[in-house]
Design an enzyme around this catalytic site. Structure first.
Site, PDB file in Angstrom:
ATOM      1  N   SER A 128      43.021 -24.202 -47.046  1.00  0.00           N
ATOM      2  CA  SER A 128      43.072 -22.812 -46.640  1.00  0.00           C
ATOM      3  C   SER A 128      43.896 -22.694 -45.359  1.00  0.00           C
ATOM      4  CB  SER A 128      41.646 -22.270 -46.465  1.00  0.00           C
ATOM      5  OG  SER A 128      41.665 -20.915 -46.126  1.00  0.00           O
ATOM      6  N   TYR A 144      50.102 -13.755 -46.898  1.00  0.00           N
ATOM      7  CA  TYR A 144      49.567 -15.109 -46.752  1.00  0.00           C
ATOM      8  C   TYR A 144      48.150 -15.068 -46.181  1.00  0.00           C
ATOM      9  CZ  TYR A 144      49.226 -20.004 -45.308  1.00  0.00           C
ATOM     10  OH  TYR A 144      48.808 -21.312 -45.135  1.00  0.00           O
ATOM     11  N   LYS A 148      44.624 -16.301 -48.153  1.00  0.00           N
ATOM     12  CA  LYS A 148      43.747 -17.365 -47.662  1.00  0.00           C
ATOM     13  C   LYS A 148      42.336 -16.851 -47.392  1.00  0.00           C
ATOM     14  CE  LYS A 148      46.672 -20.741 -47.877  1.00  0.00           C
ATOM     15  NZ  LYS A 148      46.482 -21.858 -48.844  1.00  0.00           N
TER      16      LYS A 148
END
Length: 222
Positions: A128, A144, A148
């Site tokens: 992660s 992004y 995550k």
């Protein structure tokens, strides 16, 4: 004890270094990626895998055969589109980022779940990022960050659903690493990150399943 270790995105960066380390310590390593590593990793096999393609994932699972998978490291990921501000978003790129970074680990895990269940004490790691932490109230790289944050919740739910089966799950922040994604100005080398990730996985147990860890072994805030 030799384990069978499957690493997605194991052809470069952190994934490649993890493959080298696990192979060098005597484990049976399978690298899953769209392309093989530029230099072969001794004692490691390769099978084609595109984590954004369901058919590719099914072929990959079939290629692994009927044996167990002891450690699955969902490492494959992308940084997302060039334009991913909350005020100016490439929505097609945002969707692709979610498909690779969030849905990919779940689809791979579901496809390999029978093999994980064949292991005595399987471990699942999802690479992660602290950029997905809800406590990090920053902007930039929104696609992004969101992917995550979402994959952390996916991993948490997997840990809850598999709690009675002995499959231990960790979400791991690898650090800011000098890779193609992290760039040359990042804090740490891939070797340091991979060694830390290995230690976190080694220490993982059903009792510690479902948590978010830093590569150095410290626990991360969600």
């Amino acid at each position: 004890m030799m384990a069978r270790v499957v690493i997605t995105g194991g052809n470069r960066g952190i994934g490649l270094q993890l493959a080298r380390l696990y192979a060098a310590t005597g484990h049976d390593v399978v690298i899953g990626a769209r392309q093989p590593p530029p230099v072969a990793v001794p004692q490691a096999g390769f099978a084609a895998l595109d984590v954004a393609d369901g058919a590719s994932i099914e072929r990959f699972a079939a290629a692994l055969g009927a044996g167990p998978v002891d450690i699955l490291i969902n490492n494959a990921g992308i940084i997302g589109p060039a334009r991913q501000s909350a005020l100016d978003m490439d929505f097609d790129g945002f969707l692709e980022t979610l498909v690779v970074n969030t849905l990919g680990p779940l689809r791979v895990t579901q496809a390999l779940l029978p093999a994980l269940r064949r292991s005595a004490g399987a471990k699942l790691a999802i690479i992660s990022s602290q950029m997905g932490s809800m406590s990090a109230a920053r902007s930039g790289h929104v696609a992004y960050r969101a992917s995550k944050a979402a994959v952390n919740k996916v991993g948490q739910c997997l840990a809850a659903d598999l709690a009675g089966e002995g499959v231990a799950i960790a979400m791991i922040h690898p650090g800011w690493v000098r890779t193609d994604m992290g760039g040359p100005g990042a804090d740490i080398a891939p070797e340091e990150s991979a060694e830390g990730i290995m230690r976190v996985i080694d220490a993982l147990s059903p009792a510690s399943s479902g948590r978010f860890w830093n590569y150095d072994g410290g626990e991360m805030a969600w």
